[in-house]
Design an enzyme around this catalytic site. Sequence first.
Site, short mmCIF file in Angstrom:
data_model
loop_
_atom_site.label_atom_id
_atom_site.label_comp_id
_atom_site.label_asym_id
_atom_site.label_seq_id
_atom_site.Cartn_x
_atom_site.Cartn_y
_atom_site.Cartn_z
N GLY A 44 2.41 -14.66 -12.46
CA GLY A 44 1.86 -14.69 -13.26
C GLY A 44 0.53 -15.36 -14.13
O GLY A 44 1.24 -14.93 -15.82
N ARG A 84 10.27 3.76 0.28
CA ARG A 84 10.05 3.43 -0.58
C ARG A 84 9.15 4.47 -1.45
O ARG A 84 8.65 4.45 -2.86
CB ARG A 84 7.85 2.88 -0.42
CG ARG A 84 7.41 1.63 0.48
CD ARG A 84 6.57 0.45 1.64
NE ARG A 84 6.56 0.64 1.89
CZ ARG A 84 6.20 -0.44 1.50
NH1 ARG A 84 5.71 -1.38 0.52
NH2 ARG A 84 6.15 -2.07 2.55
N ASN A 108 -5.75 -3.32 -9.86
CA ASN A 108 -5.75 -4.70 -8.43
C ASN A 108 -6.51 -5.79 -8.66
O ASN A 108 -7.31 -5.78 -8.63
CB ASN A 108 -4.97 -3.94 -7.24
CG ASN A 108 -3.92 -5.17 -6.50
OD1 ASN A 108 -3.61 -5.67 -7.35
ND2 ASN A 108 -4.03 -4.83 -5.23
N HIS A 157 -7.04 -9.02 -6.06
CA HIS A 157 -7.16 -8.95 -4.45
C HIS A 157 -7.69 -10.46 -4.38
O HIS A 157 -9.14 -10.62 -4.79
CB HIS A 157 -7.18 -8.33 -3.43
CG HIS A 157 -7.08 -9.01 -2.36
ND1 HIS A 157 -5.46 -8.80 -2.08
CD2 HIS A 157 -7.43 -9.13 -1.48
CE1 HIS A 157 -5.02 -8.70 -0.56
NE2 HIS A 157 -6.69 -8.81 -0.10
N SER A 216 -11.29 -9.86 -5.90
CA SER A 216 -12.14 -9.21 -6.22
C SER A 216 -11.12 -8.40 -7.00
O SER A 216 -9.71 -8.06 -6.81
CB SER A 216 -12.01 -7.79 -4.63
OG SER A 216 -12.63 -8.46 -4.17
N ASP A 222 -5.07 -2.05 -0.58
CA ASP A 222 -6.64 -3.03 -1.02
C ASP A 222 -7.39 -1.78 -0.45
O ASP A 222 -8.35 -3.18 -0.26
CB ASP A 222 -6.29 -4.25 -0.49
CG ASP A 222 -5.05 -5.29 -0.35
OD1 ASP A 222 -4.61 -4.89 -1.92
OD2 ASP A 222 -4.90 -5.95 0.38
C1 GAR Z 1 -3.01 -14.05 -7.34
O1 GAR Z 1 -4.09 -14.53 -6.52
C2 GAR Z 1 -3.16 -12.36 -6.94
O2 GAR Z 1 -4.33 -11.99 -6.13
C3 GAR Z 1 -2.83 -12.10 -5.40
O3 GAR Z 1 -1.19 -12.58 -5.75
C4 GAR Z 1 -1.56 -13.71 -7.16
C5 GAR Z 1 -0.37 -13.51 -8.08
O4 GAR Z 1 -0.39 -14.89 -9.03
N1 GAR Z 1 -1.85 -10.82 -4.69
C6 GAR Z 1 -2.22 -10.42 -4.77
O5 GAR Z 1 -2.42 -11.28 -3.22
C7 GAR Z 1 -2.08 -8.73 -4.15
N2 GAR Z 1 -2.35 -8.80 -2.40
P1 GAR Z 1 -0.29 -14.59 -10.28
O6 GAR Z 1 1.54 -14.10 -10.12
O7 GAR Z 1 -0.11 -16.01 -10.65
O8 GAR Z 1 -1.03 -13.95 -11.07
#
Ligand code: GAR
Length: 218
Positions: free
Chosen positions: A17, A70, A112, A114, A141, A150
């Site tokens: 998070g 799902r 989102n 990514h 992105s 994505d």
């Molecule tokens: C981040 O790097 C985000 O971009 C990625 O997960 C991480 C979460 O970090 N998301 C994905 O890969 C979604 N496809 P965080 O929990 O520290 O924000």
Amino acid sequence: MNSSKVASIVALISGGGTNLQAIIDACASNQLNAEIKAVISNQADAYGLQRAAKASIPTEVIDHALFKDRPSFDRELKRRVAAYQPDLIVMAGFMRILTEEFIDPFLGRIMNIHPSLLPKYRGLHTHRRALKAGDKEHGCSIHFATNELDGGPVILQATVPILEGDSSDSLANRVLEKEHIIYSLSIGWFCEGRIAMRGHRVIMDGRTLHKPLMLDDL
Ligand code: GAR
């Protein structure tokens, strides 16, 4: 979105998070005219839930393992998110593929983040894949979520150089710093009514974006 109104946000997370924290901080400092109404995680031990609790934001856990497929998880997620009547849903490290059961009712109101320069490297292990490909740069992105994983229209990207000796972790950390900047910027534009999704396009200030905005060009 009406720019004078405080936007209500529901955040979906699965992990640490840090992006959520950046958004919490941006709301607290009034960089964002928004309130996070709830943080929902599919993982009970996601550290981001503690970040939310510390900021007095209601939290909910919906354990995906308890659902038969799902669509049934997505229907429950839709029901719980809709209860907060959010203007915007932000996926901040939410590691679930969502079906149309969830996406369609909120289409155009889900963002989102990514960790790649989309359309490169959809899916997982983006940092490792960029290193393996010998790329000179990598990045992140922000896009509107659609039924394509994505694959929704990209709003804003930021790049980082890939340095000699980079590991997946060192690269991921450098990308994360940029993620925190571009997510709050994009959410801010949405809350101010400056960006919207129309069809498969991003409209900004009434004009179609023919390519994503780049942080370095702002
Ligand atoms: C981040 O790097 C985000 O971009 C990625 O997960 C991480 C979460 O970090 N998301 C994905 O890969 C979604 N496809 P965080 O929990 O520290 O924000």
